[in-house]
Motif scaffolding. Structure first.
Motif, PDB file in Angstrom:
ATOM      1  N   PRO A   1       0.807  -1.238   0.000  1.00 32.68           N
ATOM      2  CA  PRO A   1       0.000   0.000   0.000  1.00 32.68           C
ATOM      3  C   PRO A   1       0.833   1.279   0.000  1.00 32.68           C
ATOM      4  CG  PRO A   1      -0.021  -1.042   2.161  1.00 32.68           C
ATOM      5  CD  PRO A   1       0.638  -2.017   1.236  1.00 32.68           C
ATOM      6  N   ASN A   2       2.083   1.218   0.428  1.00 30.98           N
ATOM      7  CA  ASN A   2       2.903   2.428   0.533  1.00 30.98           C
ATOM      8  C   ASN A   2       3.992   2.505  -0.530  1.00 30.98           C
ATOM      9  OD1 ASN A   2       1.501   3.239   2.924  1.00 30.98           O
ATOM     10  ND2 ASN A   2       2.722   1.757   4.086  1.00 30.98           N
ATOM     11  N   ASP A   3       3.932   1.646  -1.496  1.00 31.01           N
ATOM     12  CA  ASP A   3       4.963   1.603  -2.538  1.00 31.01           C
ATOM     13  C   ASP A   3       4.642   2.627  -3.628  1.00 31.01           C
ATOM     14  OD1 ASP A   3       6.872   1.013  -4.397  1.00 31.01           O
ATOM     15  OD2 ASP A   3       6.304  -1.090  -4.675  1.00 31.01           O
ATOM     16  N   ARG A   4       5.585   3.551  -3.866  1.00 35.03           N
ATOM     17  CA  ARG A   4       5.368   4.562  -4.913  1.00 35.03           C
ATOM     18  C   ARG A   4       5.269   3.930  -6.297  1.00 35.03           C
ATOM     19  NH1 ARG A   4       6.658   9.936  -4.593  1.00 35.03           N
ATOM     20  NH2 ARG A   4       7.766   9.830  -6.580  1.00 35.03           N
ATOM     21  N   GLU A   5       5.831   2.738  -6.447  1.00 33.86           N
ATOM     22  CA  GLU A   5       5.803   2.059  -7.741  1.00 33.86           C
ATOM     23  C   GLU A   5       4.832   0.875  -7.726  1.00 33.86           C
ATOM     24  OE1 GLU A   5       7.459   3.520 -10.132  1.00 33.86           O
ATOM     25  OE2 GLU A   5       8.217   4.954  -8.658  1.00 33.86           O
ATOM     26  N   ALA A   6       3.796   0.970  -6.896  1.00 32.28           N
ATOM     27  CA  ALA A   6       2.866  -0.159  -6.755  1.00 32.28           C
ATOM     28  C   ALA A   6       2.103  -0.437  -8.042  1.00 32.28           C
ATOM     29  CB  ALA A   6       1.888   0.108  -5.614  1.00 32.28           C
ATOM     30  N   HIS A   7       1.921   0.585  -8.872  1.00 33.02           N
ATOM     31  CA  HIS A   7       1.136   0.424 -10.097  1.00 33.02           C
ATOM     32  C   HIS A   7       2.066   0.247 -11.292  1.00 33.02           C
ATOM     33  CE1 HIS A   7      -2.395   1.468  -7.810  1.00 33.02           C
ATOM     34  NE2 HIS A   7      -1.857   2.620  -7.450  1.00 33.02           N
ATOM     35  N   ASP A   8       1.860  -0.835 -12.023  1.00 33.54           N
ATOM     36  CA  ASP A   8       2.677  -1.058 -13.214  1.00 33.54           C
ATOM     37  C   ASP A   8       2.270  -0.091 -14.316  1.00 33.54           C
ATOM     38  OD1 ASP A   8       0.681  -2.521 -15.203  1.00 33.54           O
ATOM     39  OD2 ASP A   8       0.370  -3.410 -13.226  1.00 33.54           O
ATOM     40  N   ALA A   9       3.208   0.160 -15.206  1.00 37.40           N
ATOM     41  CA  ALA A   9       2.994   1.150 -16.271  1.00 37.40           C
ATOM     42  C   ALA A   9       2.524   0.474 -17.553  1.00 37.40           C
ATOM     43  CB  ALA A   9       4.291   1.911 -16.528  1.00 37.40           C
ATOM     44  N   LEU A  10       1.529  -0.384 -17.422  1.00 32.09           N
ATOM     45  CA  LEU A  10       1.052  -1.150 -18.574  1.00 32.09           C
ATOM     46  C   LEU A  10      -0.369  -0.694 -18.915  1.00 32.09           C
ATOM     47  CD1 LEU A  10       2.407  -3.456 -20.185  1.00 32.09           C
ATOM     48  CD2 LEU A  10       0.980  -5.042 -18.912  1.00 32.09           C
ATOM     49  N   LEU A  11      -0.504   0.007 -20.037  1.00 34.77           N
ATOM     50  CA  LEU A  11      -1.815   0.410 -20.530  1.00 34.77           C
ATOM     51  C   LEU A  11      -2.312  -0.662 -21.497  1.00 34.77           C
ATOM     52  CD1 LEU A  11      -4.141   2.441 -21.066  1.00 34.77           C
ATOM     53  CD2 LEU A  11      -2.689   3.427 -22.869  1.00 34.77           C
ATOM     54  N   VAL A  12      -3.433  -1.265 -21.180  1.00 34.91           N
ATOM     55  CA  VAL A  12      -4.025  -2.288 -22.043  1.00 34.91           C
ATOM     56  C   VAL A  12      -5.104  -1.641 -22.897  1.00 34.91           C
ATOM     57  CG1 VAL A  12      -5.308  -4.456 -22.122  1.00 34.91           C
ATOM     58  CG2 VAL A  12      -3.541  -4.118 -20.386  1.00 34.91           C
ATOM     59  N   ILE A  13      -4.984  -1.795 -24.218  1.00 37.96           N
ATOM     60  CA  ILE A  13      -6.023  -1.340 -25.148  1.00 37.96           C
ATOM     61  C   ILE A  13      -6.528  -2.578 -25.881  1.00 37.96           C
ATOM     62  CG2 ILE A  13      -6.604   0.150 -27.094  1.00 37.96           C
ATOM     63  CD1 ILE A  13      -4.325   1.966 -26.324  1.00 37.96           C
ATOM     64  N   ALA A  14      -7.713  -3.005 -25.539  1.00 37.62           N
ATOM     65  CA  ALA A  14      -8.273  -4.240 -26.089  1.00 37.62           C
ATOM     66  C   ALA A  14      -9.500  -3.920 -26.938  1.00 37.62           C
ATOM     67  CB  ALA A  14      -8.648  -5.203 -24.962  1.00 37.62           C
ATOM     68  N   THR A  15      -9.826  -4.820 -27.832  1.00 39.66           N
ATOM     69  CA  THR A  15     -11.050  -4.677 -28.629  1.00 39.66           C
ATOM     70  C   THR A  15     -11.969  -5.856 -28.352  1.00 39.66           C
ATOM     71  OG1 THR A  15     -10.255  -5.898 -30.578  1.00 39.66           O
ATOM     72  CG2 THR A  15      -9.756  -3.540 -30.466  1.00 39.66           C
ATOM     73  N   SER A  16     -13.249  -5.579 -28.441  1.00 39.98           N
ATOM     74  CA  SER A  16     -14.229  -6.646 -28.244  1.00 39.98           C
ATOM     75  C   SER A  16     -15.456  -6.375 -29.101  1.00 39.98           C
ATOM     76  CB  SER A  16     -14.647  -6.744 -26.769  1.00 39.98           C
ATOM     77  OG  SER A  16     -15.657  -7.743 -26.596  1.00 39.98           O
ATOM     78  N   GLY A  17     -15.957  -7.429 -29.726  1.00 41.33           N
ATOM     79  CA  GLY A  17     -17.181  -7.340 -30.502  1.00 41.33           C
ATOM     80  C   GLY A  17     -18.383  -7.834 -29.730  1.00 41.33           C
ATOM     81  N   ARG A  18     -18.216  -8.030 -28.417  1.00 39.97           N
ATOM     82  CA  ARG A  18     -19.309  -8.503 -27.575  1.00 39.97           C
ATOM     83  C   ARG A  18     -19.214  -7.837 -26.207  1.00 39.97           C
ATOM     84  NH1 ARG A  18     -21.936 -12.637 -29.642  1.00 39.97           N
ATOM     85  NH2 ARG A  18     -22.775 -13.424 -27.698  1.00 39.97           N
ATOM     86  N   TRP A  19     -20.367  -7.719 -25.568  1.00 39.22           N
ATOM     87  CA  TRP A  19     -20.437  -7.183 -24.214  1.00 39.22           C
ATOM     88  C   TRP A  19     -20.264  -8.321 -23.226  1.00 39.22           C
ATOM     89  CZ3 TRP A  19     -20.130  -2.655 -21.898  1.00 39.22           C
ATOM     90  CH2 TRP A  19     -20.566  -2.535 -20.576  1.00 39.22           C
ATOM     91  N   HIS A  20     -19.546  -8.056 -22.150  1.00 39.13           N
ATOM     92  CA  HIS A  20     -19.312  -9.066 -21.119  1.00 39.13           C
ATOM     93  C   HIS A  20     -19.946  -8.593 -19.816  1.00 39.13           C
ATOM     94  CE1 HIS A  20     -17.028 -11.818 -18.463  1.00 39.13           C
ATOM     95  NE2 HIS A  20     -16.929 -12.561 -19.543  1.00 39.13           N
ATOM     96  N   ASP A  21     -20.602  -9.499 -19.115  1.00 41.36           N
ATOM     97  CA  ASP A  21     -21.334  -9.118 -17.901  1.00 41.36           C
ATOM     98  C   ASP A  21     -20.430  -8.492 -16.837  1.00 41.36           C
ATOM     99  OD1 ASP A  21     -23.742  -9.905 -18.917  1.00 41.36           O
ATOM    100  OD2 ASP A  21     -23.728 -11.891 -17.993  1.00 41.36           O
ATOM    101  N   ASP A  22     -19.149  -8.886 -16.791  1.00 41.81           N
ATOM    102  CA  ASP A  22     -18.247  -8.336 -15.780  1.00 41.81           C
ATOM    103  C   ASP A  22     -18.118  -6.822 -15.903  1.00 41.81           C
ATOM    104  OD1 ASP A  22     -17.822 -10.816 -14.779  1.00 41.81           O
ATOM    105  OD2 ASP A  22     -15.787 -11.072 -15.534  1.00 41.81           O
ATOM    106  N   TRP A  23     -18.273  -6.302 -17.108  1.00 38.89           N
ATOM    107  CA  TRP A  23     -18.118  -4.860 -17.316  1.00 38.89           C
ATOM    108  C   TRP A  23     -19.356  -4.109 -16.859  1.00 38.89           C
ATOM    109  CZ3 TRP A  23     -16.826  -6.202 -23.050  1.00 38.89           C
ATOM    110  CH2 TRP A  23     -15.665  -6.988 -23.075  1.00 38.89           C
ATOM    111  N   GLY A  24     -20.475  -4.802 -16.751  1.00 35.68           N
ATOM    112  CA  GLY A  24     -21.734  -4.157 -16.415  1.00 35.68           C
ATOM    113  C   GLY A  24     -21.880  -3.804 -14.949  1.00 35.68           C
TER     114      GLY A  24
END
Length: 676
Positions: A289-312
């Motif tokens: 919780p106190n790590d300044r670098e806790a978040h990785d610098a990975l931006l994910v850009i994905a495509t989908s032709g369908r809706w998924h319930d997890d996003w709702g």
């Protein structure tokens, strides 16, 4: 297709590139999702993004639509391989933790004697930690690769990919194996063990009687993200030499994210990979919780032709209207409006989400004009824009035909006939949209049969209730929503019907049904009568008018709207009229607008010859012209727009209500070609 560096998707990716400003801690990155139906240009958008990133941003990609199910470890291996390429002006990334974890998972240990297994594992890692590569090392790698295949660590379709990438990863990490072992023990399943004991536990989870594939995947994902966190800072400084066109490039010094582009995550393995990535991020943030670098610098850009319930959970499904939605659930935005701040600062009590779904933008009328080598407001460009709804694949299909055609105002057969005399083009287009891919025992013919129900505005919202007794209708409507063919209008208006089926699929469905041959199934008339005779339709006069107009009974429709004209507010009257005017037709496409318009007006005169009011005359003209003009496959023109505008203007003079503003606004919209 040429790559447009100024496309909305490219501009969106540029806005999302900032990882942090110099001196600030890392910030969390979303899993962004570019959503759109089949043919909306998702893959083209990713290609444009990758080309725009060029050598200036570290990036890699994976296509889940290439066949077979991709497991999370398959994807991580491919991404690690691509990211560890040599990038201009940067040191080479090294995925040491991930590769060591892979080796530990693949090692063939007896599992009976801890000391022997530990010695064997140390020997294996030591044999790879050498300056000079020997043939024996190739043999060792072959053995490890075969173990990965035999134990199911990699999915069978991706075994060859693993064989190609794994040796590269091992060669790339020498001679630094010993520097990353400690962090591999920083995982819950290690339970405080020493680094090598932690690797033995990882091997046991992969092979032993207590085999736990989920835990192995979690460990490898954590190792991969740990490598990203370590590599990114030491590779950020040289980015000052790279071309940068992101939002703050001319203002402040900053670091970019690394970018991973994932195509077709709606295919097997895609959503599972995203869920594994998000879960690993959340575990690491909780543990540090106190790590300044806790978040990785990975931006994910994905495509989908369908809706998924997890996003709702936090985001409103595209077909759901914003009105009445829970305040904690946010509506999606288009690429043009999407930004990091929009994702990171939901506001108004909205839920946080690791996902950021955005709609991929349709092609603009200007872009379509360039494709057709024509002016932006020419009849053929307007036709292509309305008929396709800006769907790139549909524009490409029509481009050749439209370039070679002289689209004349009032033509109705330009898109419904095939000049080569082959199969009905509307039916053929439907087969190319993969509508039945996720529905067992449902065929394209079933979609065509269900066209009246799939296009009826009151059945499209998922909250609709109906007693229609037709096979497959519920499954087809659900599939059309899930496949992102239905979108909420979310626009002001008094009608409660807030969702619409994409015009390209709607027009082709109805046209294919209207031209169905005898004996090939229920006809257009059969099915629209079934919709009209449904008890729910009979209870709603607007729905009944819609069905009557679709069946060509213009007299009944004119009678209804004449009666309602001075009984309800004009804005409400116009909203109901617009819904009805968008009813489909099965009129002969070879007959042009002027001929059919005159016939429809005369038909109403014949059905009600006596005592005709001025209101009825103008309503008849308005409905005849509006219905023909609303057909998305018909070529619109100024003469048609003027007939509609004149009818509204005349109705305003006969109104008994104190405010005719809605009629005046409708008149102006008609003149601009925006009604219906």
């Amino acid at each position: 297709m040429s790559v447009d560096r100024h496309s909305p998707a490219v501009q969106f990716a540029r806005r999302m590139l900032i990882n942090r400003e110099t001196g600030n801690p890392s910030r969390p990155q979303p899993v962004t999702l570019l959503l759109g139906p089949v043919g909306s240009g998702k893959t083209t958008a990713l290609e444009a993004i990758r080309r725009d990133l060029g050598w200036g941003v570290v990036h890699a990609g994976f296509d889940f639509g290439q066949g077979g199910r991709a497991g999370t470890i398959d994807v991580l291996t491919k991404l690690a391989y691509s990211l560890s390429s040599k990038w201009r002006n940067r040191p080479k990334p090294q995925f040491i933790r991930f590769t060591i974890a892979l080796i530990a998972v693949q090692a063939e240990l007896s599992g009976r004697n801890r000391d022997e297994d530990l010695a064997q594992l140390k020997s294996l890692l030591g044999s790879l930690d050498r300056i000079i590569w020997t043939p024996a090392m190739d043999s060792t790698l072959d053995t490890l690769t075969e173990t990965a295949k035999a134990t199911g660590l990699v999915e069978p379709p991706y075994a060859d990919l693993f064989r190609q990438t794994f040796p590269h990863l091992v060669r790339n990490i020498r001679p630094r194996l010993g520097k990353a072992l400690r962090s591999l023990a920083d995982f819950p399943h290690a339970e405080g063990r020493s680094p090598f004991d932690a690797l033995l536990e990882l091997n046991r989870l992969a092979h032993g009687s207590a085999r736990d594939a989920k835990a192995v995947t979690e460990w490898l994902m954590a190792a991969f993200l740990g490598d990203v966190r370590e590599n990114h800072p030491r590779m950020a400084r040289p980015e000052e030499k790279s071309p940068c066109t992101c939002d703050i490039s001319q203002q402040r010094k900053h670091w970019h994210n690394w970018v991973v582009v994932l195509d077709d995550v709606d295919h097997p393995g895609g959503t599972e990979f995203l869920a594994d990535l998000i879960a690993a991020r959340e575990r690491h943030a909780v543990q540090h919780p106190n790590d300044r670098e806790a978040h990785d610098a990975l931006l994910v850009i994905a495509t989908s032709g369908r809706w998924h319930d997890d996003w709702g959970t936090a985001w409103l499904a595209p077909w759901k209207p914003a009105s009445g939605a829970p305040p904690a659930v946010r509506p999606m935005v288009d690429c043009e409006e999407a930004s990091y701040d929009d994702w990171a600062n939901p506001g108004n009590g909205a839920l946080d989400s690791a996902y950021y779904p955005v709609r991929i933008s349709p092609q603009s009328i200007g872009r379509i004009a360039r494709i057709l080598d024509s002016g932006a407001r020419t009849p053929k460009v307007t036709l292509a824009h309305r008929a396709t709804g800006g769907l790139p694949s549909a524009v490409e299909q029509l481009a050749g035909r439209l370039r070679a055609s002289d689209a004349r105002e009032g033509d109705r057969d330009l898109l419904t006939t095939d000049p080569r005399g082959e199969q009905d083009p509307c039916y053929r287009r439907l087969t190319e949209l993969a509508l039945t891919e996720h529905l067992d025992d449902v065929h394209i013919d079933d979609f065509v049969t269900a066209a009246p129900f799939a296009t009826a505005p009151w059945l499209i919202p998922d909250a609709a209730q109906s007693r229609i007794d037709q096979p497959h209708v519920g499954r087809i409507l659900t599939e059309l929503r899930t496949a992102l063919w239905v979108t909420a209008k979310n626009s002001p208006g008094s009608t409660t019907d807030q969702a619409a089926l994409h015009p390209w699929i709607a027009a082709n469905l109805v046209s294919a049904l209207a031209r169905r041959g005898d004996g090939d199934g229920p006809t257009y008339t059969d099915q629209f009568k079934a919709l009209r005779d449904d008890p729910d339709t009979a209870q709603d006069p607007v729905r009944l008018a819609y069905c009557n107009l679709a069946l060509g009974d213009i007299g009944e429709v004119v009678t209804f709207f004449e009666r309602e004209f001075n009984r309800i507010p004009h804005a409400e009257w116009i909203a109901k009229l617009e819904l009805v005017l968008n009813a489909p037709d099965d009129l002969p496409p070879e007959r042009d607008h002027a001929e059919l318009y005159e016939e429809l007006v005369n038909l109403d005169n014949a059905q009600c010859p006596a005592g005709r009011s001025e209101i009825r005359n103008n309503v008849a003209r308005l409905i005849a012209a509006g219905w023909l003009t609303a057909n998305p496959f018909a070529v619109r023109g100024q003469a048609q727009h003027q007939v509609i505008a004149n009818a509204f203007a005349a109705l305003a003079t006969t109104s008994h209500q104190p405010d005719v503003g809605a009629l005046v606004s409708a008149k102006e919209a008609a003149r601009r070609g925006e009604f219906p």
